[in-house]
Design a protein around this motif. Sequence first.
Motif, PDB file in Angstrom:
ATOM      1  N   PRO A  28      33.059 -25.686  23.805  1.00  0.00           N
ATOM      2  CA  PRO A  28      31.566 -26.514  23.134  1.00  0.00           C
ATOM      3  C   PRO A  28      30.946 -27.117  24.048  1.00  0.00           C
ATOM      4  CG  PRO A  28      32.887 -26.590  21.544  1.00  0.00           C
ATOM      5  CD  PRO A  28      33.869 -26.813  22.338  1.00  0.00           C
ATOM      6  N   SER A  29      31.535 -28.362  24.133  1.00  0.00           N
ATOM      7  CA  SER A  29      30.211 -29.593  25.139  1.00  0.00           C
ATOM      8  C   SER A  29      30.606 -28.555  26.285  1.00  0.00           C
ATOM      9  CB  SER A  29      31.116 -30.363  25.614  1.00  0.00           C
ATOM     10  OG  SER A  29      30.672 -31.471  26.575  1.00  0.00           O
ATOM     11  N   GLY A  32      27.111 -26.076  24.907  1.00  0.00           N
ATOM     12  CA  GLY A  32      25.929 -26.709  25.067  1.00  0.00           C
ATOM     13  C   GLY A  32      25.074 -26.924  26.605  1.00  0.00           C
ATOM     14  N   LEU A  35      23.684 -24.229  27.967  1.00  0.00           N
ATOM     15  CA  LEU A  35      22.144 -23.819  27.510  1.00  0.00           C
ATOM     16  C   LEU A  35      21.093 -25.001  27.897  1.00  0.00           C
ATOM     17  CD1 LEU A  35      23.161 -23.033  23.550  1.00  0.00           C
ATOM     18  CD2 LEU A  35      22.432 -21.267  25.662  1.00  0.00           C
ATOM     19  N   VAL A  36      21.596 -25.995  27.683  1.00  0.00           N
ATOM     20  CA  VAL A  36      20.341 -26.943  28.268  1.00  0.00           C
ATOM     21  C   VAL A  36      20.313 -26.566  30.134  1.00  0.00           C
ATOM     22  CG1 VAL A  36      20.699 -29.390  28.789  1.00  0.00           C
ATOM     23  CG2 VAL A  36      21.169 -28.558  26.897  1.00  0.00           C
ATOM     24  N   PRO A  54      22.936 -34.199  25.705  1.00  0.00           N
ATOM     25  CA  PRO A  54      23.289 -32.696  23.815  1.00  0.00           C
ATOM     26  C   PRO A  54      25.028 -32.561  24.159  1.00  0.00           C
ATOM     27  CG  PRO A  54      21.685 -32.470  24.995  1.00  0.00           C
ATOM     28  CD  PRO A  54      22.042 -33.884  25.777  1.00  0.00           C
ATOM     29  N   ARG A  55      25.924 -33.047  25.422  1.00  0.00           N
ATOM     30  CA  ARG A  55      27.274 -32.982  25.839  1.00  0.00           C
ATOM     31  C   ARG A  55      28.258 -33.946  25.284  1.00  0.00           C
ATOM     32  NH1 ARG A  55      28.046 -32.091  31.759  1.00  0.00           N
ATOM     33  NH2 ARG A  55      26.261 -33.746  31.232  1.00  0.00           N
ATOM     34  N   ILE A  58      27.645 -33.095  21.526  1.00  0.00           N
ATOM     35  CA  ILE A  58      28.490 -31.853  20.478  1.00  0.00           C
ATOM     36  C   ILE A  58      30.065 -32.213  20.789  1.00  0.00           C
ATOM     37  CG2 ILE A  58      29.322 -29.557  21.600  1.00  0.00           C
ATOM     38  CD1 ILE A  58      26.699 -29.348  22.643  1.00  0.00           C
TER      39      ILE A  58
END
Length: 90
Positions: A28-29, A32, A35-36, A54-55, A58
């Motif tokens: 998931p990280s 994320g 996407l960033v 964000p990472r 997450i």
Amino acid sequence: MLTPEYAVEFIANAVHITAIVVCVLVVPSLLGGLLVSIFQAATQINEQMLSFLPRLLITLGMLVFAGHWILRTLSDLFIETFKQAGHLVG
């Protein structure tokens, strides 16, 4: 008795469980972060905190969400290891 076949099976099981636990936290990280990175490339914003925060969030969220499962899975692995330790010696 500890045979080579049993040792390989035991290590393979431990590596498999460890890989699953790590994937629950890392994948998931990774998504994320991807996407960033796409967002940063599209907007040409080059801020390091925007890619790191964000990472981190997450990963912390996944620890909160899946922490109970991770602890239960690892504790089951260690309990099974200690249960079988007596059979391995003699």
